[in-house]
Design an enzyme around this catalytic site. Sequence first.
Site, short mmCIF file in Angstrom:
data_model
loop_
_atom_site.label_atom_id
_atom_site.label_comp_id
_atom_site.label_asym_id
_atom_site.label_seq_id
_atom_site.Cartn_x
_atom_site.Cartn_y
_atom_site.Cartn_z
CB CYS A 65 -1.00 -0.06 1.16
SG CYS A 65 -2.44 1.00 0.88
CD GLU A 92 -0.42 -5.50 5.80
OE1 GLU A 92 -0.60 -6.06 4.71
OE2 GLU A 92 -0.58 -4.27 5.97
CG HIS A 147 -3.33 -3.61 3.50
ND1 HIS A 147 -2.28 -2.99 4.11
CD2 HIS A 147 -4.05 -2.63 2.90
CE1 HIS A 147 -2.35 -1.68 3.91
NE2 HIS A 147 -3.42 -1.44 3.17
N1 LIG Z 1 -3.35 1.92 3.72
C1 LIG Z 1 -2.45 2.67 3.14
O1 LIG Z 1 -1.25 2.34 3.12
C2 LIG Z 1 -2.88 3.96 2.53
C3 LIG Z 1 -1.96 4.41 1.45
C4 LIG Z 1 -2.13 5.85 1.04
N2 LIG Z 1 -1.94 6.73 2.14
C5 LIG Z 1 -3.44 6.04 0.34
O2 LIG Z 1 -4.42 6.32 0.98
O3 LIG Z 1 -3.49 5.85 -0.86
#
Ligand SMILES: NC(=O)CC[C@H](N)C(=O)O
Length: 222
Positions: A86, A196, A194
Site C-alpha cells: 500500500c 498482512e 494488504h
Molecule cells: N493503507 C495505506 O497504506 C494507505 C496508502 C495511502 N496513504 C493512500 O491512501 O493511498
Amino acid sequence: MKAAVIVFPGSNCDRDLAVAFRAAGFETTMVWHKDGALPEGVDVVGVPGGFSYGDYLRCGAIAAQSPVMQAVSAHAARGGHVLGICNGFQVLCETRLLPGALMRNAGLKFVCKMQRLSVGTADSAFTAGYAAGQEVVYPIAHHDGNYVADAQTLAALEAEDRIAFRYIGNPNGAMGDIAGILSPNRRVLGLMPHPERVIDAGQGGTDGAVMFRTLAEALVAA
Ligand SMILES: NC(=O)CC[C@H](N)C(=O)O
C-alpha cells in the site's frame, strides 16, 4: 531468516507487518526511517502501509527521500527481497525501485473493503504458494491506488510476467487491473492490497499468510 520493517512518521501498518513476518518465523526488527542502515544480514525489508508524512506532497514522495531508502535500494541492488504494501508500494514507486505511479482513485474516494484478486504469477518467492490465476481475497484501504505507467512499461510488465496480482472488479481505475507488480529480478514486490491483514482466521481470512510462509520457505532454501 531476518526481516526489517521500516517505520516512517505516519506509518500505521508497521506492527501488522511485523506480526505477519514473525508468525512466518522471521526474526523481525523495526527500523526508524532516520536510521540510515538496515540490521546486519537482513533477508527481506518490509515497507509498510500508512500515511507517511501525511501523504504530502504525493503519497510516498517524502518517505522516498528518507535516509533509510538508500539502504533499502542498496539491499535491492544486492538481490535482497523487498515487500512494499500500500503506502509501501507508493514509496517503492517514488524511489524508482518499481516502475509507474499510484494516482488518485478514479472514483476520488478512499476505498476500504475486502477485495477479490487474481494471482498474476506464481513465479516469485512471494507468490510461489499460489497458482497463477488463483483467486485470493485481501483487504484494500487507500485513496491513491490507481496504478498508471506508460505503454512500454505496461508491455514489459506483461511480457516479463511481472504482474503479481490483478483486481477482479477494478476498485480504483488501475491500468490493466494491476494491483501489484514485481521488479525485473522478481525480488521486489509492491502491491496495494494488504496480505498482512489476512494472516489469521480471526481477521476474516488467511489468504495473506501464504505469502509470508512461502517467502520464509524460499529464503530458507536459498
Ligand atoms: N493503507 C495505506 O497504506 C494507505 C496508502 C495511502 N496513504 C493512500 O491512501 O493511498
